[in-house]
Design an enzyme around this catalytic site. Structure first.
Site, PDB file in Angstrom:
ATOM      1  N   CYS A   3       0.841  -1.188   0.000  1.00  0.00           N
ATOM      2  CA  CYS A   3       0.000   0.000   0.000  1.00  0.00           C
ATOM      3  C   CYS A   3       0.879   1.243   0.000  1.00  0.00           C
ATOM      4  CB  CYS A   3      -0.896  -0.012   1.235  1.00  0.00           C
ATOM      5  SG  CYS A   3      -1.792   1.514   1.487  1.00  0.00           S
ATOM      6  N   CYS A  12      -3.377  -0.216   8.583  1.00  0.00           N
ATOM      7  CA  CYS A  12      -3.137  -1.664   8.456  1.00  0.00           C
ATOM      8  C   CYS A  12      -1.735  -1.978   8.961  1.00  0.00           C
ATOM      9  CB  CYS A  12      -3.232  -2.103   6.998  1.00  0.00           C
ATOM     10  SG  CYS A  12      -4.841  -1.858   6.281  1.00  0.00           S
ATOM     11  N   TYR A 240     -23.866  -7.513  26.340  1.00  0.00           N
ATOM     12  CA  TYR A 240     -23.150  -6.567  25.470  1.00  0.00           C
ATOM     13  C   TYR A 240     -23.670  -6.766  24.037  1.00  0.00           C
ATOM     14  CZ  TYR A 240     -19.966  -6.845  29.509  1.00  0.00           C
ATOM     15  OH  TYR A 240     -19.421  -6.876  30.767  1.00  0.00           O
ATOM     16  N   CYS A 336     -12.898  -9.526  21.213  1.00  0.00           N
ATOM     17  CA  CYS A 336     -12.100  -8.820  20.207  1.00  0.00           C
ATOM     18  C   CYS A 336     -10.715  -8.485  20.758  1.00  0.00           C
ATOM     19  CB  CYS A 336     -12.826  -7.565  19.729  1.00  0.00           C
ATOM     20  SG  CYS A 336     -13.230  -6.434  21.058  1.00  0.00           S
TER      21      CYS A 336
END
Ligand code: SAH
Length: 378
Positions: A3, A12, A240, A336
Site C-alpha cells: 500500500c 493496516c 453486550y 475482540c
C-alpha cells in the site's frame, strides 16, 4: 510495500506481511495468551481478505497547492489528513462514491472545514454498504446549517452513482470530531439501509453499530451459536448485545433470549431488529451488563446459556462474579481482545468452568486485530 499510503496512514499494521504470514503472527499471539486455558484451534482465515470493510469514512480538506478539495484519512494523533483515494481493505464501491463526492464538492464550490481557521463547511463523509442487500447509504457531515444547493447536489450525486439508496445530511458542530452530531436530515431515500446476516435482516442507520466485516461476521456468529448446541428450549442471555444481532440469530434455536446493552440507541435498534425478523422470544434491557446479571442472580432467575461479546476492556468483575453465581451450563465468550479474554478465562476457569473450545477468527485482515470465540461449560 503493498500500500502506497502505509507509512502515513498506519491503519493496516500488518500490511507488509503476506496473508498467510499475518495468520501465523495472529495464531502465535493467541496461542501464547490462551493455550494455558485449552487447545487453541487454527485461525479461520478470510477467503478473500481484501476490500472487506462495509463502512468507509473520509475527511475533506482544502489543498492549497492544487487549490482543490481533497479527501483522506484522519490521523487522530497528528490531526493531519493523509490523502487516500483507494484503500485495500475498504469497499471499492464506497471509495468510488467518496471520490465522486470530492469531485462534486469542487464543482459546487462547497468549502471544506478548516480546523485551524474555523472556517468552511463540510467535514467528512461516511458511506455504509449492505454487502448482501446491495443498499448503500451516504452521510454528509457538515459543521452547521442546511446543505447548499442540496437538491442539485443530490441529483448530481445520484446521476453519477445511481446505486446509492439513501443520502443523509448530518450536522456536527464539533469540527474536530470524526463522529456524527445529533441533528440529521434525510435528503434522499429512507434514511437507513438494511443488510442480512445469517439469514436475519438488520437495520443500519447513520449512527448504529454494525460489524465492519460482514463476511467474517457470519463465520464468527455461526461459530459462536453452533458451539452452544441449542435445542430450542434454552433461556439465553446475550450480554453486550449491541443492536441485538447475535441474540436475534440465536433466538431461532432457543426458547427465550434476553439481550442487555448499555447504549440506549443500540437498544432501540435491537428492538426494531427483533420486530423486523418477527422474533417474538427476544427481549432487550438497557443497562450495564454487570448490574443486570447481578440483579438476575439476586432474583434467583435461571439462565442456561450466557453469550457475551464485550468491548476491548472485556467483561467486568461484577459480571463474571454474578455469572459464576448463576451457574449457566454454557458460556459462549466472543472477544475482540485476546489479552482481556485471557484474564477473564482465568477467572472463569478458577470458578468452576472448563474451556471446551478456543476458536480464533480473522475478522480484520491486514490489521493486528484478532477475534476469538470460546465455549466454556461447568
Ligand atoms: N454483539 C454486538 C456488539 C458487540 S460490541 C455485535 O456483534 O454487533 C460491544 C457492545 O458492548 C457495544 O454495543 C457497547 O455499547 C456495549 N457495552 C459496553 N459496555 C457495556 C456495559 N458495561 N454493559 C452493557 N453493554 C456494554
Amino acid at each position: 510495500m503493498r500500500c502506497k499510503y502505509y507509512k502515513k496512514c498506519s491503519g493496516c499494521q500488518l500490511q507488509n506481511l503476506e496473508y498467510d504470514e499475518q495468520l501465523r503472527y495472529k495464531q502465535k499471539q493467541v496461542n501464547t495468551l490462551l493455550s494455558k486455558y485449552g487447545r487453541v484451534e487454527k485461525v479461520i482465515p478470510m477467503a478473500e481478505p481484501l476490500h472487506y470493510r462495509n463502512k468507509v469514512q473520509s475527511m475533506f480538506y482544502y489543498d492549497f497547492r492544487t487549490k482543490k478539495i481533497c479527501s483522506g484519512v484522519y490521523q487522530s494523533t497528528t490531526h493531519r489528513v493523509v490523502p487516500v483515494t483507494d484503500c485495500m481493505i475498504d469497499d471499492e464501491a464506497a471509495q468510488d462514491i467518496i471520490n465522486t463526492i470530492t469531485k462534486l464538492l469542487n464543482s459546487f464550490k462547497i468549502k471544506a472545514f478548516d480546523e485551524r481557521r474555523g472556517t468552511g463547511y463540510i467535514r467528512h463523509a461516511l458511506v455504509r454498504t449492505g454487502f448482501q442487500s446491495g443498499e448503500i447509504m451516504v452521510v454528509l457531515v457538515t459543521i452547521k446549517g442546511s446543505f447548499p444547493s442540496k437538491k442539485n447536489f443530490v441529483k448530481a450525486l445520484l446521476d453519477e452513482q445511481p446505486e446509492i439508496t439513501t443520502i443523509v445530511h448530518n450536522i456536527n458542530p464539533d469540527g474536530m470530531n470524526l463522529t456524527l452530531g445529533g441533528v440529521s436530515e434525510v435528503l434522499y431515500g429512507r434514511g437507513y439501509i438494511e443488510d442480512t446476516l445469517c439469514g436475519c435482516t438488520f437495520g443500519i442507520s447513520p449512527e448504529s453499530f454494525y460489524q465492519v466485516n460482514p463476511v467474517q461476521t457470519e463465520v464468527l456468529y455461526n461459530t459462536a451459536i453452533e458451539s452452544a448446541e441449542l435445542t430450542g428450549k434454552e433461556t439465553v442471555l446475550d450480554a453486550y448485545c449491541g443492536t441485538g444481532t447475535i441474540g436475534i440469530i440465536a433466538s431461532k434455536k432457543a426458547g427465550k433470549v434476553v439481550g442487555v446493552e448499555l447504549n440506549s440507541q443500540a437498544v432501540r435498534d435491537a428492538i426494531k431488529n427483533a420486530k423486523r425478523n418477527g422474533a417474538e422470544n427476544v427481549f432487550f434491557e438497557c443497562g450495564d451488563a454487570g448490574d443486570y446479571i447481578h440483579l438476575l442472580a439476586q432474583n434467583g432467575e435461571k439462565l442456561d446459556v450466557v453469550m457475551l461479546d464485550p468491548p476491548r476492556a472485556g467483561a467486568s468483575v461484577k459480571f463474571l462474579k454474578s455469572l459464576c453465581k448463576m451457574k449457566p451450563k454454557k458460556v459462549v465468550y466472543v472477544s475482540c481482545n485476546p489479552e482481556t479474554l485471557a484474564r477473564d478465562l482465568r477467572f472463569l476457569t478458577t470458578h468452576g468452568y472448563k474451556t471446551k473450545l478456543i476458536q480464533p477468527v480473522d475478522m480484520f485482515p491486514y490489521t493486528k486485530h484478532i477475534e476469538c470465540v470460546c465455549l466454556l461449560t461447568r
